[in-house]
Motif scaffolding. Sequence first.
Motif, PDB file in Angstrom:
ATOM      1  N   ALA A  38       0.832  -1.209   0.000  1.00 23.96           N
ATOM      2  CA  ALA A  38       0.000   0.000   0.000  1.00 23.96           C
ATOM      3  C   ALA A  38       0.863   1.254   0.000  1.00 23.96           C
ATOM      4  N   ASN A  39       1.917   1.258   0.816  1.00 25.05           N
ATOM      5  CA  ASN A  39       2.826   2.414   0.853  1.00 25.05           C
ATOM      6  C   ASN A  39       3.549   2.586  -0.475  1.00 25.05           C
ATOM      7  N   LYS A  41       2.477   1.665  -3.449  1.00 23.76           N
ATOM      8  CA  LYS A  41       1.505   2.144  -4.432  1.00 23.76           C
ATOM      9  C   LYS A  41       1.300   3.652  -4.290  1.00 23.76           C
ATOM     10  N   ASP A  42       1.113   4.106  -3.057  1.00 20.91           N
ATOM     11  CA  ASP A  42       0.902   5.531  -2.808  1.00 20.91           C
ATOM     12  C   ASP A  42       2.135   6.352  -3.176  1.00 20.91           C
ATOM     13  N   THR A  43       3.305   5.894  -2.775  1.00 17.65           N
ATOM     14  CA  THR A  43       4.541   6.639  -3.043  1.00 17.65           C
ATOM     15  C   THR A  43       4.843   6.681  -4.532  1.00 17.65           C
ATOM     16  N   ALA A  45       2.667   6.516  -6.959  1.00 15.48           N
ATOM     17  CA  ALA A  45       1.693   7.424  -7.575  1.00 15.48           C
ATOM     18  C   ALA A  45       2.105   8.875  -7.362  1.00 15.48           C
ATOM     19  N   ARG A  46       2.522   9.211  -6.133  1.00 18.50           N
ATOM     20  CA  ARG A  46       2.974  10.581  -5.854  1.00 18.50           C
ATOM     21  C   ARG A  46       4.209  10.920  -6.675  1.00 18.50           C
ATOM     22  N   ALA A  74      -7.392  13.651  -8.780  1.00 22.45           N
ATOM     23  CA  ALA A  74      -6.079  13.123  -8.389  1.00 22.45           C
ATOM     24  C   ALA A  74      -4.964  14.103  -8.734  1.00 22.45           C
ATOM     25  N   ARG A  77      -5.120  16.910  -6.213  1.00 25.21           N
ATOM     26  CA  ARG A  77      -4.591  16.422  -4.938  1.00 25.21           C
ATOM     27  C   ARG A  77      -3.067  16.387  -4.986  1.00 25.21           C
ATOM     28  N   ARG A  81      -0.515  18.358  -2.574  1.00 24.45           N
ATOM     29  CA  ARG A  81       0.515  17.665  -1.790  1.00 24.45           C
ATOM     30  C   ARG A  81       1.894  18.239  -2.037  1.00 24.45           C
TER      31      ARG A  81
END
Length: 125
Positions: A38-39, A41-43, A45-46, A74, A77, A81
């Motif tokens: 999960a981390n 995937k999020d990282t 994407a960012r 997205a 967002r 960020r």
Amino acid sequence: METAVEDLAGRRSEAATLYGKRQLSSDAFVSADREITANLKDTRARLRYAERMANFSLGEAEDLVRWWNTALPASKRAIARLLLEDVEVFLTSACDVRTVEPGRVVLHWRKLPGLSDGRWGRRLV
């Protein structure tokens, strides 16, 4: 963010090694792998958004407004960020207030070393 992706991949590899050596239970491995995935995937994407935004040209103010009004949530967002560290929203003075009262929302802008202390040429005010 690239370093974070590498670190997470290393943690995933370490967990797999420990599981392979039977030093980590199956439940612990699955839980760790789920969290790391999960981390990651999020990282990732960012990181993709940051790379896209690095080549983004603002143009004129009207161009930015036009882009913002048609951008995907997205993308909005990701810009938020990149620019903001935190947003504080305080309680309203009355129930059912539908407008943003002055001082109710506080934006904490990200400060980059070298950019906010004037070392990168002239400062925009």
